[in-house]
Design a protein around this motif. Sequence first.
Motif, mmCIF file in Angstrom:
data_model
loop_
_atom_site.group_PDB
_atom_site.id
_atom_site.type_symbol
_atom_site.label_atom_id
_atom_site.label_comp_id
_atom_site.label_asym_id
_atom_site.label_seq_id
_atom_site.Cartn_x
_atom_site.Cartn_y
_atom_site.Cartn_z
ATOM 1 N N ALA A 449 0.751 -1.674 -0.203
ATOM 2 C CA ALA A 449 0.214 0.126 0.212
ATOM 3 C C ALA A 449 0.893 1.097 0.249
ATOM 4 O O ALA A 449 0.472 2.395 -0.454
ATOM 5 C CB ALA A 449 -0.494 0.089 0.895
ATOM 6 N N ASP A 450 2.238 0.918 0.888
ATOM 7 C CA ASP A 450 2.865 2.353 0.552
ATOM 8 C C ASP A 450 3.554 2.456 -0.346
ATOM 9 O O ASP A 450 3.800 3.386 -0.816
ATOM 10 C CB ASP A 450 3.758 2.079 1.624
ATOM 11 N N ASP A 451 3.832 1.479 -1.104
ATOM 12 C CA ASP A 451 4.739 1.289 -2.405
ATOM 13 C C ASP A 451 3.787 2.149 -4.017
ATOM 14 O O ASP A 451 4.430 1.840 -4.539
ATOM 15 C CB ASP A 451 5.282 0.088 -2.767
ATOM 16 N N ILE A 452 3.059 1.332 -3.905
ATOM 17 C CA ILE A 452 1.743 1.455 -5.102
ATOM 18 C C ILE A 452 1.099 3.314 -5.295
ATOM 19 O O ILE A 452 0.812 4.001 -4.468
ATOM 20 C CB ILE A 452 0.108 0.733 -4.688
ATOM 21 N N ASP A 453 1.573 3.860 -6.738
ATOM 22 C CA ASP A 453 0.892 5.115 -6.754
ATOM 23 C C ASP A 453 0.113 5.196 -7.474
ATOM 24 O O ASP A 453 -0.354 4.989 -8.751
ATOM 25 C CB ASP A 453 2.318 5.866 -8.389
ATOM 26 N N ALA A 454 -1.179 5.004 -6.374
ATOM 27 C CA ALA A 454 -2.806 5.337 -6.426
ATOM 28 C C ALA A 454 -3.399 5.751 -5.213
ATOM 29 O O ALA A 454 -2.968 5.844 -4.044
ATOM 30 C CB ALA A 454 -2.851 3.505 -6.816
ATOM 31 N N GLY A 455 -4.640 6.728 -5.902
ATOM 32 C CA GLY A 455 -4.977 7.376 -4.591
ATOM 33 C C GLY A 455 -6.075 6.394 -3.523
ATOM 34 O O GLY A 455 -6.372 6.853 -2.414
#
Length: 511
Positions: A449-455
């Motif tokens: 969750a920290d590493d994924i670039d998404a809202g």
Amino acid sequence: MTQSQFTETMRENHQRAIDEATADVRFDAWIDGEAHTAAGGERFETRDPAIEKPITTVSRCGEEDVDAAVNAARETFEGEWGELTKSERSDAILDWAGVLRDHSEDLALLESLDTGKPLANAEYEVGKALDYIEYYAHIVRGEQGNQVPVADDVHAYATQEPYGVAGLIVPWNYPMILTSWKLGPALAAGNTVVLKPAENTPLTATRIAQLSEGVLPDGTLNVVHGFGDEVGAPLTRHEGVDKLSFTGEDRTGEVVMKAAAEQITPVTLELGGKSPFIVFPDANLEQAAEIAADGIFYNTGQSCDAFSRTVVHESVHDEFLDLFVEEAAAREIGDPLRDSTDFGPLASEQQFEKVREYVEVGKEEGATLAYGGEPIDPAGDSEGWFVEPTIFDDVDNDMRIAQEEIFGPVASVIGFEDYEEAIEIANSIDFGLASGVATRDLSLAHQAADDIDAGTVWVNQYGRLVPGTAFGGFKRSGIGRECAKETLEKYQQTKTVNVALDDPELRPRDE
């Protein structure tokens, strides 16, 4: 029952539903609290995609009608609506939401006919839409100004004020619920509204405006129908519009943003997506396959946050793919008005052709068609825009079907070997709206969750949105957030008041 009998029943069901939904209702524009015939007198059809037949006609507005709507909204903002206290405004919105709840079945039927989505889905979405409207009506009551400690001889404080006239543009895939995401905070913040629904799906927006009569002051909510160049463009560049909010395709978002820049109009953009769903090797694969299917096949894949890229660890790939295909095959495709249907048609011929084109692109690029991909005729001799749930395997992340937003029920299965590769695949995209993770390891879930670039990152689930949870994207997926308390602030501007204080002095009482 024979195929032809089923077809007749489907057509008859829909014609009866159309007659019921449109009885004694004329779908004109709605300006200054009353039906408004477009200045040019033209109308256009909105069609039922399940049987490809007209439902009704709506006013085809133009720039003159946009001017009338903005002027009506301005007058009401500076008059009756603007004079209400927060509590009075909240009460009016809640009263209106109550009227809408009394008509929720009618609204759901219109939504199903206009979009092709299963009636059960439309009923759920109408209920959620009203939840959002009520949410903002409630939270605005708790707003408070901020006192700023500057100095002993100064009293400084900040207040929030509405912008004025808000121009709202919503797409065709979730007309009711996405309208509520914008209307709720815009009205609660104290703005008046000019709403442009998508030309494909204008019916529920018109009906909720009609149902505001006698509840909201005339001119508070205005609706103009029409096409992008005829209505959307004049609205986005209108000097009388103080705030813009747009949901739609990213290229159109660029156009809206450029038009807003000419007037220095603040803008919220909720744009496209190409969301990854990462299936780690420790995941519950049956659950993950169900989530993946819901993520790409709900609403026939016509969702900006759809899990269109399924990123699967190579050690569980084959088992997962078998389960994913089983989930796709279990979707009952058919008449949206039947209780058993969970997969309806695409919303238009244009969308149908776009999906078919991308299926061919996937084949040409070398992906393996694991399931579906063909037009389907669930009733026999149907003229609706039905296509099978589709799964491509052996997809490279740089293929067009993995990079471009299809907006249909087409899943791309992409393999990965280790954590770093999974995150790289997830982030190697122009979009960053939503994403998902399937794992039983909470540490892994939080790290991803920290590493994924998404809202938004959904863990072991898809699509759960409730009032109060912010929704919006990174990168080309947009600017700003919807659905949350912070959204209210996007429809307001801050005013700081700074008052010099004299030394206290006792003065005799005047006789």
